[in-house]
Scaffold this active site. Structure first.
Site, PDB file in Angstrom:
ATOM      1  N   GLU A 171     -31.096  -7.280  40.562  1.00 46.82           N
ATOM      2  CA  GLU A 171     -30.700  -8.422  39.739  1.00 46.82           C
ATOM      3  C   GLU A 171     -29.673  -8.031  38.694  1.00 46.82           C
ATOM      4  OE1 GLU A 171     -30.608 -12.195  37.758  1.00 46.82           O
ATOM      5  OE2 GLU A 171     -30.812 -11.444  39.800  1.00 46.82           O
ATOM      6  N   HIS A 176     -25.497 -22.810  42.690  1.00 52.63           N
ATOM      7  CA  HIS A 176     -24.912 -21.507  42.332  1.00 52.63           C
ATOM      8  C   HIS A 176     -24.173 -20.899  43.525  1.00 52.63           C
ATOM      9  CE1 HIS A 176     -24.362 -18.252  39.636  1.00 52.63           C
ATOM     10  NE2 HIS A 176     -25.212 -17.418  40.193  1.00 52.63           N
ATOM     11  N   HIS A 189     -29.725 -28.787  59.347  1.00 51.44           N
ATOM     12  CA  HIS A 189     -28.719 -27.720  59.315  1.00 51.44           C
ATOM     13  C   HIS A 189     -28.325 -27.310  60.733  1.00 51.44           C
ATOM     14  CE1 HIS A 189     -26.457 -24.315  57.883  1.00 51.44           C
ATOM     15  NE2 HIS A 189     -27.230 -23.452  58.520  1.00 51.44           N
TER      16      HIS A 189
END
Length: 376
Positions: free
Chosen positions: A113, A179, A290
């Site tokens: 991270e 994001h 999808h």
């Protein structure tokens, strides 16, 4: 949310980002001197390309962070338990790991991270430098309008906010998907700026202005963006594993699906928005939409590539588009039949970012110094 944001390490992390940004800057400087770059537009293009390369890396590493469940590896922002790296937070990470050994906070996940945040800071530093340099050189002949780097600076600030909300809202699917799309928007912005500074092929540019393929390329880009949003929704909801076979799903052509729950945007990770866990039918709906949309996008890509091939001027672009279609098909199928392996998932994200890059390169016409027309 205030308890999860600690600005104390922000300056230190920004300095780490600036050091990372210095590496591509040094590469551009060495390469530019070796190749004898002349004039500010040539340097501006080289710097933009370096920033674009690091942004592509950031998008893929962001996917790696998400796919390894490292998004909450440091549960505060922008640092790690108020420190600029997991080293200073070692004891707190060990406490969290002792409570939940396989939980969201471990030493490995914390490092993943924080490396992602360092890379983001490096991209931010490069974009800030590009904006300042663009305003400084705005009166030089052939330079790019400084408003484009300024818009990109606004984008990177917005991406930083999305990064903070990703942590503070506990990987809220709508925020995480936004994001991801924001990262791809950054690829598009930087690609457009670098492409505008490319040398221009007068004959090709004239042929492109009068070609109906422009509308086709725009349509494919629009379809691809929708598909990427659906793909982000699949990934952030871990809906890949709802179907483990192709072309059937759960042994059926049309399994039980709950579209209302699956596409309820305002709900937490793993929830249905009504206080319960999201059902398999909801996850199946996400997956199948999808999958079906992929057929439309792949068909459009193949058709556009065929049109480009027949037009003769853009056969290289056609080959690239066909290659990306095959790449996305293979990595997408691998995610399903192989149980969502990390390599295939990262490859699928990389393919999406490269598709944005390739289509924007096709759509944006260069306006740099003329070159000889292509003969093949």
């Amino acid at each position: 949310m205030g308890g999860w944001i600690d600005w104390n390490p922000a300056l230190e992390i920004a300095l780490v980002g600036a050091l990372l940004a210095a590496l591509p800057l040094l590469w551009v400087l060495v390469k530019g001197r070796r190749e004898g770059l002349q004039g500010w537009p040539a340097w501006q293009r080289a710097l933009t390309l370096a920033t674009l390369f690091l942004t592509l890396d950031l998008v893929v590493f962001g996917a790696f962070t998400r796919l390894t469940d490292s998004g909450l590896g440091c549960p505060d922002w922008p640092g790690c338990y108020g420190h600029n790296s997991p080293v200073g937070a070692r004891s707190l990470i060990e406490q969290a790991q002792a409570i939940l050994p396989s939980g969201p906070v471990t030493h490995g996940k914390a490092w993943i991270e924080m490396i992602h945040r360092y890379l983001a800071s490096g991209v931010g530093a490069l974009i800030t430098g590009l904006m300042i340099a663009a305003w400084w050189g705005r009166h030089k002949a052939g330079s790019l309008s400084p408003w484009w780097p300024t818009l990109t600076f606004v984008w990177v600030c917005a991406q930083g906010a999305f990064g903070a909300f990703t942590v503070t809202l506990k990987l809220y699917p709508l925020v995480v998907t936004g994001h991801l799309l924001g990262g791809l928007l950054g690829v598009a912005l930087l690609t457009a700026q670098a492409r505008a500074l490319d040398p221009v092929d007068p004959a090709s540019a004239q042929a492109w202005r009068g070609s109906s393929l422009r509308q086709g390329a725009l349509l494919v880009l629009a379809l691809a963006v929708v598909q990427m949003a659906l793909g982000g929704w699949v990934s952030t909801n871990s809906a890949v594993l709802a179907c483990s076979e192709v072309p059937l799903c759960q042994g059926q052509w049309w399994p039980a699906m709950d579209f209302e729950t699956g596409f309820r945007l305002l709900r937490p990770l793993g929830g249905d928005g009504l206080g319960a866990q999201i059902s398999l039918a909801g996850l199946t709906a996400i997956h199948m939409v999808h999958r079906l949309a992929a057929l439309v996008v792949l068909s459009a890509m193949v058709a556009l590539a065929w049109g480009l091939w027949r037009a003769r001027w853009w056969r290289r672009e056609a080959i690239g588009l066909w290659a990306l279609a095959v790449w996305q098909l293979i990595t997408g199928l691998s995610n399903v039949v192989l149980g969502w392996p990390l390599v295939a998932a990262l490859g699928h994200t990389l393919g999406a970012a490269l598709l944005v890059w390739w289509l924007v390169r096709l759509l944006v016409q260069p306006r740099g110094a003329p070159i000889s027309p292509r003969t093949s």
